[in-house]
Design a protein around this motif. Structure first.
Motif, PDB file in Angstrom:
ATOM      1  N   UNK A 159       2.580  -5.807  -2.426  1.00 63.53           N
ATOM      2  CA  UNK A 159       2.838  -4.447  -2.897  1.00 63.53           C
ATOM      3  C   UNK A 159       2.516  -3.421  -1.821  1.00 63.53           C
ATOM      4  N   UNK A 160       1.413  -3.605  -1.129  1.00 66.88           N
ATOM      5  CA  UNK A 160       1.033  -2.677  -0.064  1.00 66.88           C
ATOM      6  C   UNK A 160       2.028  -2.739   1.090  1.00 66.88           C
ATOM      7  N   UNK A 161       2.525  -3.943   1.386  1.00 65.46           N
ATOM      8  CA  UNK A 161       3.530  -4.079   2.452  1.00 65.46           C
ATOM      9  C   UNK A 161       4.792  -3.315   2.082  1.00 65.46           C
ATOM     10  N   UNK A 162       5.248  -3.418   0.822  1.00 65.25           N
ATOM     11  CA  UNK A 162       6.424  -2.672   0.369  1.00 65.25           C
ATOM     12  C   UNK A 162       6.223  -1.167   0.533  1.00 65.25           C
ATOM     13  N   UNK A 163       5.041  -0.701   0.178  1.00 64.55           N
ATOM     14  CA  UNK A 163       4.760   0.727   0.306  1.00 64.55           C
ATOM     15  C   UNK A 163       4.793   1.165   1.764  1.00 64.55           C
ATOM     16  N   UNK A 164       4.182   0.370   2.647  1.00 66.72           N
ATOM     17  CA  UNK A 164       4.181   0.691   4.080  1.00 66.72           C
ATOM     18  C   UNK A 164       5.598   0.662   4.642  1.00 66.72           C
ATOM     19  N   UNK A 165       6.406  -0.296   4.171  1.00 66.70           N
ATOM     20  CA  UNK A 165       7.786  -0.398   4.641  1.00 66.70           C
ATOM     21  C   UNK A 165       8.586   0.841   4.228  1.00 66.70           C
ATOM     22  N   UNK A 166       8.358   1.308   3.016  1.00 71.22           N
ATOM     23  CA  UNK A 166       9.053   2.510   2.534  1.00 71.22           C
ATOM     24  C   UNK A 166       8.655   3.734   3.345  1.00 71.22           C
ATOM     25  N   UNK A 167       7.361   3.864   3.653  1.00 67.10           N
ATOM     26  CA  UNK A 167       6.919   5.000   4.468  1.00 67.10           C
ATOM     27  C   UNK A 167       7.507   4.925   5.874  1.00 67.10           C
ATOM     28  N   UNK A 168       7.676   3.707   6.390  1.00 64.12           N
ATOM     29  CA  UNK A 168       8.137   3.531   7.771  1.00 64.12           C
ATOM     30  C   UNK A 168       9.646   3.705   7.907  1.00 64.12           C
ATOM     31  N   UNK A 169      10.408   3.198   6.924  1.00 60.10           N
ATOM     32  CA  UNK A 169      11.868   3.194   7.056  1.00 60.10           C
ATOM     33  C   UNK A 169      12.591   4.068   6.025  1.00 60.10           C
ATOM     34  N   UNK A 170      11.839   4.781   5.201  1.00 63.20           N
ATOM     35  CA  UNK A 170      12.441   5.733   4.280  1.00 63.20           C
ATOM     36  C   UNK A 170      13.086   5.092   3.066  1.00 63.20           C
ATOM     37  N   UNK A 171      14.000   5.814   2.484  1.00 68.63           N
ATOM     38  CA  UNK A 171      14.605   5.399   1.222  1.00 68.63           C
ATOM     39  C   UNK A 171      15.390   4.106   1.334  1.00 68.63           C
ATOM     40  N   UNK A 172      15.882   3.778   2.533  1.00 69.90           N
ATOM     41  CA  UNK A 172      16.663   2.549   2.692  1.00 69.90           C
ATOM     42  C   UNK A 172      15.826   1.307   2.411  1.00 69.90           C
ATOM     43  N   UNK A 173      14.492   1.437   2.520  1.00 67.32           N
ATOM     44  CA  UNK A 173      13.624   0.286   2.291  1.00 67.32           C
ATOM     45  C   UNK A 173      13.328   0.055   0.816  1.00 67.32           C
ATOM     46  N   UNK A 174      13.789   0.970  -0.059  1.00 72.57           N
ATOM     47  CA  UNK A 174      13.546   0.795  -1.489  1.00 72.57           C
ATOM     48  C   UNK A 174      14.259  -0.431  -2.047  1.00 72.57           C
TER      49      UNK A 174
END
Length: 754
Positions: A730-745
């Motif tokens: 879950x934390x990795x998903x959150x970090x990925x979203x912060x790093x790559x924006x909405x496309x990482x959702x």
């Protein structure tokens, strides 16, 4: 005769007692303030406490004082005798103080060492002390992979015994600099400084000297230390890398105080007959004083050498002797001895237990009556541990103790000595303070920031870049229970390999012996072995992968696992595909389809057609089809069966193929340790960076069977382990979203739809 009254006698004895106690108290305070062992007998100082006043001994002496004063009270009727004893004792104390406060010159005769001929025992003499936090400087010349490995054992033996801050000065080539700088940075031993000096800049100083010794040009580098080391450094202990310490190096450092006015070089007499010139007919050694001196251990008083023009002195001597000798046989040792022959006053002869030389046909056994007397052991023979000596088993065991000693245990603080922590130590401490120790997943989070001790290029490594800039390195990680895979991988893959090995110090030596005993492995020089030393509770799989990835020396990397065998010819096939698919100018991840067998003995397929036949009869399977289908299903094995050209596939949740990418790809996320999501997270980030996933139609790799790892067993048996893995995802998903924006959702959505 007139006797004083009983009351006066009692008052007199009490006064004497008070004076004695006050004297002892004064000495104790002086000791504690100055760190000097004035209350101890010279024997006790020399044999038991070379530097510091031990608390137990102090308490013992205090008890003795009390007992002595009790005896005084019992002798009330002997007033004259009491007074005499008191005067004698005060006189004795004054003499002790006077001898202890004597400077180096005043104490020169008192601190004289025994002769080399007589072994390790000497009369009880007072020795100057080393201050508690005095910085000790040590210099070594170190070049290449093997010597870098040797110097670690030397450093371990020094750190094991030391109680002073140390500053190591290394004259290194580029290889040793890379290895040792990484090692000390990750080792993080308190109160240790390390400086490096480029040997290439010093080669011109000695390159003109022909040398027959196996050490080559680096064997002459010690001659240049007055120039190489900082000009404000006044003295240094110089050591060969094949040295093992059996005592605190501060004892050796203290000997500098015994140098006479003109002495500048401390050496032990040579213990072989080399310089006597009688080893064989027509044997003509370089000139030497008597038996000559061995330069494996040297005390250099640098300020004195610079004052007398050392550089010009050894150069002129070498030029003169080379006119008749033509070359050196023992490298710097020949030139040191020739200089000393002309200038005997330069040398301060050390007792031979400071350099017990274990080459064949030496007189080293005359240095000690018992092996426990030894200070320094010097394996100065090309045969090293195979030398002939009646105590060689003891020496070998001592050496092996430090060879396999857990270096993590040497990270102990020197209490009472201020030290400047490294930036890495500060960063680690700050990160640790941010963690919540009550967190159920504290151990997992701590693992992410842990700094492991690292020894790069543990074995000889050679690599020459290819002209087409399309070379590729196989990257993998392993522990000692996977060593048996290395020979097979090397037989299947002729290209460069970068391996991170997770091992203890003892296991690293076991690995070394394994490689040297293998005809396949010992002849492969394009395999980089990087030791990551064990620490913590989990197998740091992604840290290991990153370590191997960072030290691949090719433009492209094949991210594999060590329990897979690549197909024969995969290396040239990948190089060809890299060029054809123009990977230099595009973001592609080439997928190598993975298969597995349950058979320990497998007739490995030599072609795709043979593999398909084995797949049809059930000898092979698509990888993890029966336990983790999602991991490789997007490879589309059905399409691969008939494909003749590369084809693109889309990312799907939990996809974890083995891929070929450019070396500048994103690294693995180190929060994932042990089993679970370590490759999945990496492929997800490749997709987030818009890498195209392209399956190669004529490539394959096969997983070989082995016992389950300890980490997968923990995953299956521990609900806490599985809970923490979910939290990390879950934390990795959150970090990925912060790093790559909405496309990482899309990754979070895909995960929730599973």
């Amino acid at each position: 005769m007139h006797f004083p009254s009983y009351g006066k006698l009692k008052f007199f004895v009490a006064s004497v007692t008070f004076v004695v106690l006050l004297t002892w108290l004064f000495l104790i305070v002086g000791n504690l303030e100055n760190g000097r062992s004035l209350l101890l007998s010279p024997c006790l100082v020399e044999q038991s406490m070379p530097r510091y006043l031990e608390r137990d001994t102090l308490e013992l002496r205090m008890r003795e004082v009390v007992e002595e004063n009790q005896q005084l009270h019992l002798q009330l009727s002997q007033a004259q005798g009491v007074a005499t004893k008191a005067q004698d004792r005060n006189y004795s104390n004054q003499q002790w103080v006077a001898s202890a406060d004597a400077g180096p010159e005043d104490g020169e005769n008192m601190a004289e060492e025994p002769s080399n001929q007589g072994g390790n025992h000497s009369d009880c003499v007072h020795r100057p002390m080393v201050e508690k936090c005095e910085l000790i400087h040590v210099a070594c010349v170190c070049a290449g992979h093997n010597t870098s490995r040797d110097v670690v054992t030397l450093v371990k033996s020094i750190l094991f015994h030391r109680r002073n801050p140390l500053h190591f000065h290394f004259i290194t080539d580029m290889v040793a600099h890379q290895i040792l700088s990484s090692l000390f940075r990750s080792w993080m031993v308190p109160s240790i400084e390390v400086s490096f000096y480029d040997a290439d800049e010093l080669k011109s100083e000695v390159a003109w000297i022909p040398n027959k010794h196996y050490s080559g040009i680096y064997g002459l580098m010690k001659l240049t230390l007055t120039k190489a080391l900082p000009s404000d450094l006044t003295k240094v202990i110089v050591l060969d890398t094949d040295i093992t310490f059996a005592t605190d190096i501060a004892e050796l450092w203290a000997i500098f105080w015994r140098f006479a006015d003109k002495q500048a070089i401390g050496l032990v007499e040579n213990q072989s007959d080399w310089y006597l010139g009688n080893l064989w007919k027509n044997h003509k050694p370089w000139p030497a004083l008597g038996r000559g001196f061995n330069t494996g251990v040297i005390l250099l008083l640098l300020e004195q050498l610079r004052r007398i023009g050392w550089e010009q002195m050894w150069r002129l001597t070498a030029e003169r002797e080379l006119m008749s000798m033509l070359s050196t046989s023992l490298a710097d040792q020949d030139i040191f001895n020739a200089v000393i022959k002309q200038n005997p006053a330069l040398v301060h002869q050390l007792p031979c237990f400071w350099n017990v030389q274990l080459s064949d046909h030496t007189r080293s056994e005359q240095c000690y009556t018992e092996v426990s007397d030894l200070k320094v052991i010097h394996w100065n023979s090309p045969k090293k541990l195979r030398v002939k000596n009646k105590h060689v088993e003891f020496f070998r065991n001592l050496y092996l103790t430090f060879l396999e000693y857990d270096g993590n245990l040497l990270r102990r603080e020197l209490f009472g000595c201020p030290s400047q922590p490294s930036s890495e130590s500060i960063r680690l401490q700050d990160a640790l303070e941010e963690l919540d120790e009550d967190d159920q997943c504290y151990d997992f989070r701590r693992e992410r920031i842990m700094v492991h001790r690292i020894h790069l290029y543990f074995l000889q490594y050679e690599y020459a870049p290819t002209e087409d800039d399309a070379d590729v390195t196989l990257v993998a990680q392993l522990s000692i229970d996977r060593l048996q895979m290395l020979e097979a991988i090397c037989n299947h893959w002729e290209g460069p390999i970068s391996l991170a090995l997770y091992m203890s110090d003892a296991e690293a030596q076991q690995f070394l012996r394994y490689v040297l005993a293998s005809e396949v492995l010992k002849n492969r020089k394009n395999v980089g072995y990087h030791i990551v030393y064990k620490e913590g509770q989990f197998y740091p799989v992604n840290l290991l992968r990153n370590m191997a990835l960072r030290h691949a020396n090719t433009p492209y990397i094949f991210l594999a696992d060590v329990d897979f065998l690549p197909m024969y010819g995969l290396y040239p096939y990948l190089r060809k595909s890299i060029v054809q698919l123009d990977m230099a100018h595009s973001k592609k991840a080439l997928v190598v389809p993975a298969f597995e067998t349950l058979r320990y003995r497998l007739s490995f397929p030599k072609s795709k057609a043979e593999l398909l036949s084995m797949l049809d009869v059930g000898t092979l399977y698509t990888f993890r089809y029966h336990v983790w289908t999602k991991g490789h299903a997007p490879t589309n094995y059905a399409k691969w069966r008939t494909a003749t050209t590369p084809y693109k596939v889309e990312w799907e949740a939990d996809f974890e193929p083995y891929v070929v990418v450019r070396r500048d790809c994103p690294e693995y996320d180190q929060r994932f340790v042990g089993f679970g999501w370590n490759k999945v997270s990496h492929i997800m980030e490749l997709d987030a960076q818009e890498y195209d996933l392209v399956v190669l139609p004529n490539a394959f790799m096969i997983h070989m069977p082995h016992a389950p790892s300890f980490d997968i067993s923990k995953f299956r048996s521990s609900s806490s382990y599985r809970y923490c893995l979910t939290m990390l995802k879950d934390e990795f998903h959150q970090d990925l979203s912060r790093k790559y924006g909405s496309s990482a959702l899309k990754y979070l959505t895909a995960e929730r739809n599973i």
